[in-house]
Design an enzyme around this catalytic site. Structure first.
Site, PDB file in Angstrom:
ATOM      1  N   ASN A  10      11.288 -20.024 -35.132  1.00 19.93           N
ATOM      2  CA  ASN A  10      12.355 -19.057 -35.424  1.00 19.93           C
ATOM      3  C   ASN A  10      13.665 -19.828 -35.505  1.00 19.93           C
ATOM      4  O   ASN A  10      14.186 -20.271 -34.481  1.00 19.93           O
ATOM      5  CB  ASN A  10      12.405 -18.011 -34.293  1.00 19.93           C
ATOM      6  CG  ASN A  10      13.605 -17.093 -34.428  1.00 19.93           C
ATOM      7  OD1 ASN A  10      14.215 -16.993 -35.501  1.00 19.93           O
ATOM      8  ND2 ASN A  10      13.957 -16.408 -33.346  1.00 19.93           N
ATOM      9  N   TRP A  11      14.179 -19.967 -36.714  1.00 21.45           N
ATOM     10  CA  TRP A  11      15.392 -20.779 -36.887  1.00 21.45           C
ATOM     11  C   TRP A  11      16.671 -20.033 -36.530  1.00 21.45           C
ATOM     12  O   TRP A  11      17.741 -20.620 -36.515  1.00 21.45           O
ATOM     13  CB  TRP A  11      15.486 -21.253 -38.339  1.00 21.45           C
ATOM     14  CG  TRP A  11      14.550 -22.371 -38.679  1.00 21.45           C
ATOM     15  CD1 TRP A  11      13.659 -22.991 -37.839  1.00 21.45           C
ATOM     16  CD2 TRP A  11      14.412 -23.018 -39.957  1.00 21.45           C
ATOM     17  NE1 TRP A  11      12.977 -23.980 -38.508  1.00 21.45           N
ATOM     18  CE2 TRP A  11      13.425 -24.020 -39.816  1.00 21.45           C
ATOM     19  CE3 TRP A  11      15.019 -22.846 -41.190  1.00 21.45           C
ATOM     20  CZ2 TRP A  11      13.042 -24.840 -40.881  1.00 21.45           C
ATOM     21  CZ3 TRP A  11      14.642 -23.654 -42.247  1.00 21.45           C
ATOM     22  CH2 TRP A  11      13.663 -24.647 -42.086  1.00 21.45           C
ATOM     23  N   LYS A  12      16.568 -18.744 -36.346  1.00 21.95           N
ATOM     24  CA  LYS A  12      17.767 -17.941 -36.054  1.00 21.95           C
ATOM     25  C   LYS A  12      18.813 -18.187 -37.152  1.00 21.95           C
ATOM     26  O   LYS A  12      18.452 -18.331 -38.313  1.00 21.95           O
ATOM     27  CB  LYS A  12      18.304 -18.237 -34.658  1.00 21.95           C
ATOM     28  CG  LYS A  12      17.182 -18.254 -33.610  1.00 21.95           C
ATOM     29  CD  LYS A  12      17.699 -18.322 -32.211  1.00 21.95           C
ATOM     30  CE  LYS A  12      16.534 -18.562 -31.260  1.00 21.95           C
ATOM     31  NZ  LYS A  12      16.825 -18.173 -29.897  1.00 21.95           N
ATOM     32  N   HIS A  94      13.079  -9.001 -31.932  1.00 21.58           N
ATOM     33  CA  HIS A  94      13.503 -10.164 -31.145  1.00 21.58           C
ATOM     34  C   HIS A  94      14.586  -9.712 -30.163  1.00 21.58           C
ATOM     35  O   HIS A  94      15.408  -8.858 -30.478  1.00 21.58           O
ATOM     36  CB  HIS A  94      14.046 -11.258 -32.079  1.00 21.58           C
ATOM     37  CG  HIS A  94      14.261 -12.556 -31.372  1.00 21.58           C
ATOM     38  ND1 HIS A  94      15.379 -12.805 -30.611  1.00 21.58           N
ATOM     39  CD2 HIS A  94      13.490 -13.670 -31.294  1.00 21.58           C
ATOM     40  CE1 HIS A  94      15.284 -14.022 -30.106  1.00 21.58           C
ATOM     41  NE2 HIS A  94      14.153 -14.579 -30.499  1.00 21.58           N
ATOM     42  N   GLU A  96      17.283 -10.990 -29.276  1.00 26.25           N
ATOM     43  CA  GLU A  96      18.666 -11.101 -29.763  1.00 26.25           C
ATOM     44  C   GLU A  96      19.026  -9.897 -30.630  1.00 26.25           C
ATOM     45  O   GLU A  96      20.154  -9.419 -30.607  1.00 26.25           O
ATOM     46  CB  GLU A  96      18.844 -12.429 -30.522  1.00 26.25           C
ATOM     47  CG  GLU A  96      18.905 -13.604 -29.551  1.00 26.25           C
ATOM     48  CD  GLU A  96      18.437 -14.933 -30.119  1.00 26.25           C
ATOM     49  OE1 GLU A  96      18.335 -15.072 -31.354  1.00 26.25           O
ATOM     50  OE2 GLU A  96      18.141 -15.828 -29.311  1.00 26.25           O
ATOM     51  N   GLU A 166       8.202 -12.755 -25.034  1.00 22.45           N
ATOM     52  CA  GLU A 166       9.377 -13.613 -24.873  1.00 22.45           C
ATOM     53  C   GLU A 166      10.253 -13.057 -23.754  1.00 22.45           C
ATOM     54  O   GLU A 166      11.101 -12.178 -24.002  1.00 22.45           O
ATOM     55  CB  GLU A 166      10.178 -13.642 -26.171  1.00 22.45           C
ATOM     56  CG  GLU A 166       9.412 -14.223 -27.345  1.00 22.45           C
ATOM     57  CD  GLU A 166      10.368 -14.879 -28.334  1.00 22.45           C
ATOM     58  OE1 GLU A 166      10.164 -16.067 -28.613  1.00 22.45           O
ATOM     59  OE2 GLU A 166      11.303 -14.219 -28.807  1.00 22.45           O
ATOM     60  N   GLY A 172      16.160 -19.718 -24.928  1.00 27.80           N
ATOM     61  CA  GLY A 172      17.327 -20.569 -25.118  1.00 27.80           C
ATOM     62  C   GLY A 172      17.971 -21.023 -23.814  1.00 27.80           C
ATOM     63  O   GLY A 172      19.101 -21.496 -23.810  1.00 27.80           O
ATOM     64  N   SER A 212      11.917 -21.228 -24.514  1.00 27.72           N
ATOM     65  CA  SER A 212      12.102 -22.615 -24.080  1.00 27.72           C
ATOM     66  C   SER A 212      10.829 -23.454 -24.153  1.00 27.72           C
ATOM     67  O   SER A 212      10.589 -24.328 -23.301  1.00 27.72           O
ATOM     68  CB  SER A 212      12.705 -22.658 -22.660  1.00 27.72           C
ATOM     69  OG  SER A 212      13.988 -22.064 -22.673  1.00 27.72           O
ATOM     70  N   GLY A 233      11.988 -21.443 -30.686  1.00 24.51           N
ATOM     71  CA  GLY A 233      13.330 -21.304 -31.243  1.00 24.51           C
ATOM     72  C   GLY A 233      13.963 -22.664 -31.478  1.00 24.51           C
ATOM     73  O   GLY A 233      13.652 -23.366 -32.445  1.00 24.51           O
ATOM     74  N   GLY A 234      14.841 -23.071 -30.551  1.00 25.92           N
ATOM     75  CA  GLY A 234      15.639 -24.284 -30.712  1.00 25.92           C
ATOM     76  C   GLY A 234      14.847 -25.503 -31.166  1.00 25.92           C
ATOM     77  O   GLY A 234      15.268 -26.225 -32.094  1.00 25.92           O
TER      78      GLY A 234
HETATM   79  C1  PEP Z   1      13.230 -17.556 -29.726  1.00 24.91           C
HETATM   80  O1  PEP Z   1      14.367 -17.420 -30.148  1.00 24.91           O
HETATM   81  O2  PEP Z   1      12.325 -16.793 -30.141  1.00 24.91           O
HETATM   82  C2  PEP Z   1      12.982 -18.593 -28.735  1.00 24.91           C
HETATM   83  C3  PEP Z   1      11.825 -18.608 -28.132  1.00 24.91           C
HETATM   84  O3  PEP Z   1      13.979 -19.488 -28.529  1.00 24.91           O
HETATM   85  P1  PEP Z   1      13.905 -20.852 -27.641  1.00 24.91           P
HETATM   86  O4  PEP Z   1      12.601 -21.524 -27.964  1.00 24.91           O
HETATM   87  O5  PEP Z   1      15.083 -21.644 -28.107  1.00 24.91           O
HETATM   88  O6  PEP Z   1      13.963 -20.438 -26.216  1.00 24.91           O
END
Ligand code: PEP
Length: 254
Positions: A10-12, A94, A96, A166, A172, A212, A233-234
């Site tokens: 997920n590049w956001k 999600h 966010e 999640e 994050g 994470s 994500g990141g």
């Molecule tokens: C996400 O945004 O779905 C996510 C899992 O982010 P991260 O891996 O950065 O915690």
């Protein structure tokens, strides 16, 4: 047998079309050695970067969608439009979007149904906040998100839908859930899915862990029976790190 795992990035709000094109080409090249039967790889860039991604050997995903096909809904993108450009998966609900953009269980449900009607696979995100975990109500929170998000939803086969657990406190933050914390929740999700879709389909829907995830913690998570991959994500923004997670998962598959 465990269902085929998924690694979804997920590049956001990162990477415009030029970066997405370069990443897609490089990823396709690097995936050459990874048998397709071992792991499904999904990349979810911002809407404008989807056409540039050109997935080869992997799938594309959107990060959100609206539930109507067309009309006076300024700023929105429909399932029909995603289908037209060949999008395979779409993240829905999600945290966010829930926290920053007013997404509710009701809108999540409308989106899931609209996507399935167009043959796009929803990745339905659920997860509790830190205060809900501290209060010990995390299982009820997630059960409710699932039943509301899947209200009146039917599937033709277990690959039609993906669930991502999640925990909000893990996204994050660097605070990954322990494998056992994740597995305990995945078991609760599995039971709900089996009740909802029957043992056969519900037992094979892929449930991803997200929050994470990185190359150091993925194997401990994947050791657990009910964890069928990761929503990343990141770390998915870095090709080498993303590939290393994919390789670690593929290597485990017989
Ligand atoms: C996400 O945004 O779905 C996510 C899992 O982010 P991260 O891996 O950065 O915690």
């Amino acid at each position: 047998m465990k269902p085929r795992p998924i690694v979804a990035g997920n590049w956001k709000l990162n990477k415009g079309p030029a970066e997405a094109r370069a990443f897609g080409e490089a990823l396709a090249g690097r995936l050459g050695d990874v048998p397709r039967s071992k792991v499904d790889v999904i990349v979810a860039p911002p809407f404008v970067s989807l056409p540039a991604l050109k997935p080869q050997g992997f799938f594309s995903g959107a990060q959100d969608v609206y539930w109507e096909d067309k009309g006076a809904f300024t700023g929105e993108v429909s399932p029909a439009m995603l289908k037209e450009i060949g999008v395979d998966y779409c993240i829905v609900g999600h945290s966010e979007r829930r926290q920053l953009f007013g997404e509710t269980d009701r809108t999540v449900n409308l989106k899931v149904s609209a996507l399935l009607a167009k043959g796009i696979r929803p990745i339905l995100c659920v997860g509790e906040k830190l205060e809900e975990r501290k209060a010990g109500i995390m299982y009820n929170v997630v059960r409710f998100q699932l039943s509301a998000g899947l209200f009146d939803v039917s599937i033709k086969n277990p690959e039609d839908i993906v669930v991502a657990y999640e925990p909000v406190w893990a996204i994050g933050t660097g605070n990954v859930a322990t494998p056992q914390q994740a597995e305990d929740m995945h078991e609760v999700i599995r039971q709900s899915l089996e009740k909802r879709f029957g043992i056969d389909d519900g037992g094979r829907i892929r449930i991803l862990y997200g929050g994470s995830v990185n190359g150091d913690n993925i194997e401990g998570l994947m050791d657990k029976d009910q964890i069928n991959g990761a929503l990343v994500g990141g770390v998915s923004l870095d090709l080498d790190k993303f590939i290393s997670i994919i390789n670690l998962i593929a290597k485990r598959e017989k």
